[in-house]
Motif scaffolding. Structure first.
Motif, PDB file in Angstrom:
ATOM      1  N   PRO A 196      32.689  48.057  33.997  1.00 15.43           N
ATOM      2  CA  PRO A 196      33.091  46.378  33.167  1.00 15.43           C
ATOM      3  C   PRO A 196      33.319  46.133  34.589  1.00 15.43           C
ATOM      4  N   LEU A 197      32.594  44.579  34.496  1.00 15.10           N
ATOM      5  CA  LEU A 197      33.025  43.333  35.338  1.00 15.10           C
ATOM      6  C   LEU A 197      34.441  43.899  35.791  1.00 15.10           C
ATOM      7  N   ALA A 198      34.587  43.475  37.418  1.00 19.12           N
ATOM      8  CA  ALA A 198      36.019  42.982  38.288  1.00 19.12           C
ATOM      9  C   ALA A 198      35.890  42.203  39.079  1.00 19.12           C
ATOM     10  N   ALA A 228      29.527  40.461  44.207  1.00 16.14           N
ATOM     11  CA  ALA A 228      28.895  40.593  44.055  1.00 16.14           C
ATOM     12  C   ALA A 228      27.572  40.143  43.318  1.00 16.14           C
ATOM     13  N   GLU A 229      27.758  40.005  42.040  1.00 16.63           N
ATOM     14  CA  GLU A 229      27.807  39.891  40.960  1.00 16.63           C
ATOM     15  C   GLU A 229      27.238  38.294  41.152  1.00 16.63           C
ATOM     16  N   VAL A 244      35.003  31.784  35.407  1.00  9.47           N
ATOM     17  CA  VAL A 244      35.388  31.853  34.332  1.00  9.47           C
ATOM     18  C   VAL A 244      33.833  32.060  33.562  1.00  9.47           C
ATOM     19  N   GLU A 245      32.818  31.060  33.725  1.00  7.93           N
ATOM     20  CA  GLU A 245      30.975  31.584  33.189  1.00  7.93           C
ATOM     21  C   GLU A 245      31.385  33.083  33.457  1.00  7.93           C
ATOM     22  N   GLU A 246      31.958  34.076  34.392  1.00  9.60           N
ATOM     23  CA  GLU A 246      31.140  34.927  34.819  1.00  9.60           C
ATOM     24  C   GLU A 246      32.474  35.945  33.681  1.00  9.60           C
ATOM     25  N   ASP A 247      33.050  35.794  33.499  1.00  5.22           N
ATOM     26  CA  ASP A 247      34.209  36.544  32.402  1.00  5.22           C
ATOM     27  C   ASP A 247      34.699  37.928  32.429  1.00  5.22           C
ATOM     28  N   PRO A 248      35.192  37.876  33.633  1.00  2.47           N
ATOM     29  CA  PRO A 248      35.636  39.590  33.919  1.00  2.47           C
ATOM     30  C   PRO A 248      36.185  39.892  33.284  1.00  2.47           C
ATOM     31  N   GLU A 249      36.337  41.422  32.817  1.00  7.15           N
ATOM     32  CA  GLU A 249      36.831  42.156  32.198  1.00  7.15           C
ATOM     33  C   GLU A 249      38.788  42.535  32.625  1.00  7.15           C
ATOM     34  N   TRP A 250      38.201  42.883  33.802  1.00  2.98           N
ATOM     35  CA  TRP A 250      39.631  42.853  34.800  1.00  2.98           C
ATOM     36  C   TRP A 250      39.327  42.449  36.193  1.00  2.98           C
ATOM     37  N   VAL A 304      41.348  51.280  34.525  1.00  4.19           N
ATOM     38  CA  VAL A 304      40.082  50.871  34.166  1.00  4.19           C
ATOM     39  C   VAL A 304      39.746  52.213  33.425  1.00  4.19           C
ATOM     40  N   HIS A 305      39.409  53.717  34.211  1.00  7.48           N
ATOM     41  CA  HIS A 305      39.178  55.146  33.144  1.00  7.48           C
ATOM     42  C   HIS A 305      40.580  55.888  33.199  1.00  7.48           C
TER      43      HIS A 305
END
Length: 371
Positions: A196-198, A228-229, A244-250, A304-305
């Motif tokens: 997921p994206l953090a 980094a992304e 906000v645009e990238e909308d991370p999950e964490w 996260v996992h």
């Protein structure tokens, strides 16, 4: 105060930048050759200086928090005659009398170090090129400046080197073994998991991008680093619009900020914040290039996992138990095959009381090595 903390983290880790991990939670190879303690020790440090330590040191000064952390982790803390004492090393529980820094708890005072007349001075790469190093050498002190880490293997290498320099090779070997085992458990956790994206919030909108120490830790933990992304390199401010645009999950942040990450109102609208998917990590373990970085990675992985991590930990514990039992059986068998010193005491042929005691001692020794 918060701004100064952010600046410190960037300053302290800028010269310890890790190469980005490969997608899918790529892991560095941290297998190290066994440390060998032979004196005189001679080695070329990061400044190109050949440093010679004639005899095993009784007195060591650690100039940076990470140097002190390594000394503690290899069981050499009793040799420390000086180190930073303050908020960045509170977790080590060091005595105030050891402090060699200014009020900031991180900047070494030249006179303090010289006055302690240590056998050797350990300097993390953050001090490479600092006038302090030349001043200490001009005063006749042996100073070893560690090379810049570019991977988790670099951290392991510094542990090995420290053990050899200060004469604590057994402790260094134990620390390296634990370090590698814990990273292997993390690798087993994330290898089949989606990433997921953090968003790593350092405070005041700062984050860590590509090529940073924290980027390596985050991706090793099985998540993608938003910084980094988004194309950020090094440590920099990131606009709330991009977050906000990238909308991370964490959202990952330093635990010193409290129960919630220090994000802007706009960022509170992200999936991560709305679902309260936060990971509070130990600030010092996240910023200091020492063996305890693995604890920061574990904190992220466990949140996260959680299911995959619990399963990997259970499997590791089972394998360790099996190995311990096998070692104990081998030891008992070896003892059983040894001839008895006194046949009259050997009530059971080949396995008298001395052999039983030896087997029990072996089992206890194995268990004692486990943390």
């Amino acid at each position: 105060m918060r701004k100064s903390l952010i600046v410190f983290v960037a300053m302290f880790t800028a010269l310890a930048a890790f190469a980005p991990a490969a997608a899918g939670g790529g892991m560095a190879d941290v297998t190290q050759e066994e440390p060998t303690c032979e004196f005189p020790f001679e080695g070329e440090d990061a400044t190109g200086e050949t440093v010679t330590v004639e005899e095993e040191p009784d007195s060591v000064v650690a100039l940076q928090p990470s140097d002190a952390q390594v000394m503690h982790e290899i069981g050499a803390e009793e040799k420390l005659d000086g180190m930073p004492v303050g908020e960045y090393t509170d977790y080590l529980g060091a005595d105030e009398e050891l402090d060699i820094t200014e009020d900031d708890g991180v900047t070494p005072v030249t006179e303090e170090v010289i006055d302690r007349d240590p056998d050797v001075v350990l300097a993390a790469n953050a001090l490479e090129g600092d006038d302090l190093i030349d001043q200490l050498r001009d005063a006749g002190l042996d100073v070893y400046v560690f090379p810049t880490e570019d991977s988790l293997d670099g951290v392991a290498e510094n542990v090995r080197l420290t053990g050899e320099i200060v004469g604590e090779c057994d402790g260094a070997e134990d620390a390296l073994e634990e370090f590698e085992e814990r990273l292997e458990t993390i690798e087993a956790t994330v290898e089949d998991e989606e990433q997921p994206l953090a968003y790593y919030e350092m405070g005041d909108g700062f984050t860590a991008g590509e090529g940073t120490f924290q980027d390596e830790l985050i991706t090793t933990a099985g998540v993608d680093n938003l910084g980094a992304e988004a194309g950020i390199e090094g440590w920099a401010e990131i606009s709330e619009e991009v977050v906000v645009e990238e909308d991370p999950e964490w959202i990952i942040y330093g635990e010193s900020w409290g129960d919630e990450p220090p994000v802007s109102e706009a960022v509170m609208g992200t999936t991560a914040y709305q679902n309260e998917q936060f990971v509070a990590v130990n600030d010092q373990f996240m910023s200091q290039p020492g063996p305890l970085v693995v604890e920061a990675i574990e904190e992220i992985v466990a949140e996260v996992h959680p299911e995959a991590y619990a399963e990997a930990v259970d499997e590791t514990e089972d394998e360790t138990d099996d190995a311990d039992e096998a070692d104990a059986d081998d030891t008992a068998a070896d003892d059983a095959n040894e001839p008895a010193d006194d046949a009259e005491d050997d009530s059971i042929p080949g396995f008298g009381v001395p052999a039983v005691v030896a087997a029990l001692v072996a089992v206890l020794a194995v268990l004692a090595r486990r943390r």
